[in-house]
Design a protein around this motif. Structure first.
Motif, PDB file in Angstrom:
ATOM      1  N   CYS A  18       0.816  -1.216   0.000  1.00  0.00           N
ATOM      2  CA  CYS A  18       0.000   0.000   0.000  1.00  0.00           C
ATOM      3  C   CYS A  18       0.852   1.270   0.000  1.00  0.00           C
ATOM      4  O   CYS A  18       0.309   2.374  -0.067  1.00  0.00           O
ATOM      5  N   GLY A  28      -6.262  -4.599  -1.849  1.00  0.00           N
ATOM      6  CA  GLY A  28      -7.264  -5.430  -1.195  1.00  0.00           C
ATOM      7  C   GLY A  28      -7.675  -6.626  -2.020  1.00  0.00           C
ATOM      8  O   GLY A  28      -8.008  -7.687  -1.471  1.00  0.00           O
ATOM      9  N   GLN A  29      -7.672  -6.502  -3.327  1.00  0.00           N
ATOM     10  CA  GLN A  29      -8.062  -7.613  -4.183  1.00  0.00           C
ATOM     11  C   GLN A  29      -7.115  -8.794  -4.013  1.00  0.00           C
ATOM     12  O   GLN A  29      -7.524  -9.936  -4.020  1.00  0.00           O
ATOM     13  N   GLY A  73     -13.452  -6.592   3.800  1.00  0.00           N
ATOM     14  CA  GLY A  73     -14.405  -5.695   3.140  1.00  0.00           C
ATOM     15  C   GLY A  73     -14.063  -4.238   3.405  1.00  0.00           C
ATOM     16  O   GLY A  73     -14.082  -3.399   2.487  1.00  0.00           O
ATOM     17  N   HIS A  74     -13.752  -3.910   4.673  1.00  0.00           N
ATOM     18  CA  HIS A  74     -13.359  -2.534   5.003  1.00  0.00           C
ATOM     19  C   HIS A  74     -12.056  -2.152   4.296  1.00  0.00           C
ATOM     20  O   HIS A  74     -11.915  -1.040   3.781  1.00  0.00           O
ATOM     21  N   GLU A 125     -10.711  -3.406   1.494  1.00  0.00           N
ATOM     22  CA  GLU A 125     -10.881  -3.253   0.041  1.00  0.00           C
ATOM     23  C   GLU A 125     -11.543  -1.925  -0.292  1.00  0.00           C
ATOM     24  O   GLU A 125     -11.270  -1.333  -1.339  1.00  0.00           O
ATOM     25  N   PHE A 126     -12.406  -1.475   0.596  1.00  0.00           N
ATOM     26  CA  PHE A 126     -13.062  -0.187   0.367  1.00  0.00           C
ATOM     27  C   PHE A 126     -12.060   0.955   0.521  1.00  0.00           C
ATOM     28  O   PHE A 126     -12.072   1.920  -0.245  1.00  0.00           O
ATOM     29  N   ALA A 127     -11.175   0.849   1.529  1.00  0.00           N
ATOM     30  CA  ALA A 127     -10.198   1.908   1.790  1.00  0.00           C
ATOM     31  C   ALA A 127      -9.005   1.847   0.851  1.00  0.00           C
ATOM     32  O   ALA A 127      -8.470   2.881   0.438  1.00  0.00           O
ATOM     33  N   PHE A 128      -8.566   0.632   0.502  1.00  0.00           N
ATOM     34  CA  PHE A 128      -7.389   0.440  -0.358  1.00  0.00           C
ATOM     35  C   PHE A 128      -7.736  -0.600  -1.421  1.00  0.00           C
ATOM     36  O   PHE A 128      -7.301  -1.747  -1.340  1.00  0.00           O
ATOM     37  N   PRO A 129      -8.519  -0.244  -2.425  1.00  0.00           N
ATOM     38  CA  PRO A 129      -9.090  -1.234  -3.348  1.00  0.00           C
ATOM     39  C   PRO A 129      -8.100  -2.098  -4.101  1.00  0.00           C
ATOM     40  O   PRO A 129      -8.288  -3.300  -4.206  1.00  0.00           O
ATOM     41  N   THR A 130      -7.032  -1.535  -4.625  1.00  0.00           N
ATOM     42  CA  THR A 130      -6.134  -2.351  -5.451  1.00  0.00           C
ATOM     43  C   THR A 130      -5.403  -3.421  -4.657  1.00  0.00           C
ATOM     44  O   THR A 130      -5.492  -4.598  -4.983  1.00  0.00           O
TER      45      THR A 130
END
Length: 334
Positions: free
Chosen positions: A251, A322-323, A312-313, A315-320
């Motif tokens: 990140c 998080g996948q 879930g939280h 991926e919302f905050a750090f989408p790339t």
């Protein structure tokens, strides 16, 4: 013949061959030294807007230039002899494309002092002259102001039309971006920007180890996975290290993790790294960013009931990044 010219010729004729040769050599050296200081064109290309083509370049100092010749071909005059004489007599340096009497009242309204100074540079073996590409929209503005004020002659209206066309094209994308795209400089620019980022984000020398990851960060990982906290809280399984990379280091700004892996390679045989990645983060920038990121992660962990909720939280905050972690989660369930 002017008396000063006669006097100079007479003095030259009175010099010996050796003296004249020395003077010529000194003058050539001065010109050579001056040219060595000129920036060089490292990238070249053409800006194309409809039927308009503008050759451009990027110099060693990062300046984006458009040649005076190309500016003249669009907004100037084909001959230019009279305009060159007038410009030389008045001592101005602005492009011939702005040398019309009708444009003069609008120049101080658009340009700041010194903005129209020419830029000399080396283009291969030859010396070239151009202008900062950022003045192009302002040049168009001058022509359009003159057109709107109805002070242009009929034979100048096609220049105002070209200025209008250029302005519409430049409104869609900045001139700097156009030059970078046309010359291929955007690749070098990204490398330079990464180099500058790494210069402030990473430390020149490895810092002394200090505890940077709070215990709560790891305790929250164990809680969310419903794992038992180890008796030796300083030793964690390799999977926790993998999660740490995904949650934290992936990140960080793009390119930082890759450089950390270069500076802190794995030891042969063990596959372990000799130091901690965070020892290579700069004390004022990198370490502070790491601390802030960890605080955000711990906050997300605290409000999560279990690992899937946290993911879930996250991926919302750090989408790339998080996948990737979601994929690891699915694998651990198999």
């Amino acid at each position: 013949m002017d008396k000063h010219v006669k006097g100079g010729k007479a003095r030259a004729e009175s010099l010996s061959v050796e003296a004249r040769s020395e003077i010529a050599s000194s003058a050539a050296k001065v010109r050579w030294d001056r040219e060595k200081l000129l920036p060089k064109a490292t990238h070249r290309g053409e800006i194309r807007i409809r039927d308009i083509v503008l050759p451009c370049a990027v110099l060693t100092d990062g300046t984006r230039v458009i040649t005076e010749l190309s500016l003249n071909s669009i907004l100037g005059t084909s001959g230019g002899g009279k305009q060159r004489q007038l410009r030389k007599a008045s001592g101005v340096n602005w492009p011939l494309a702005l040398s019309s009497k009708a444009l003069e009242p609008f120049l101080p309204l658009v340009f700041a002092e010194g903005e129209l100074l020419p830029i000399e540079y080396k283009d291969g073996r030859r010396k070239a002259k151009g202008y900062d590409a950022k003045i192009l929209p302002k040049m168009c503005d001058v022509w359009l102001r003159a057109r709107d004020a109805k002070v242009l002659q009929d034979q100048q209206l096609h220049k105002a039309l070209a200025a209008d066309m250029l302005m519409r094209g430049l409104a869609q994308v900045g001139i700097v971006a156009l030059v970078d795209e046309a010359t291929g400089y955007q690749d070098q620019r990204e490398k330079d920007e990464l180099h500058q980022l790494l210069g402030i984000y990473l430390s020149e020398e490895k810092l002394t180890w200090a505890k940077r990851f709070p215990d709560e960060f790891y305790k929250q990982i164990y809680r969310l996975h419903e794992w038992h906290w180890p008796s030796d809280g300083n030793k964690h399984p390799g999977y926790v290290g993998k999660l740490t990379n995904q949650l934290v280091y992936e990140c960080l700004p793009k390119g930082v993790l890759e450089e950390l892996r270069v500076r802190n390679p794995k030891k042969e045989g063990s596959g372990q790294r000799q130091w901690k990645h965070h020892q290579f983060l700069s004390d004022d920038i990198g370490q502070n960013d790491l601390r802030d990121h960890l605080l955000q992660l711990i906050t997300l962990m605290r409000i999560s009931k279990n690992w899937p909720t946290f993911i879930g939280h996250f991926e919302f905050a750090f989408p790339t990044p998080g996948q990737q972690i979601a994929f690891e989660l699915e694998e651990t369930r198999k």
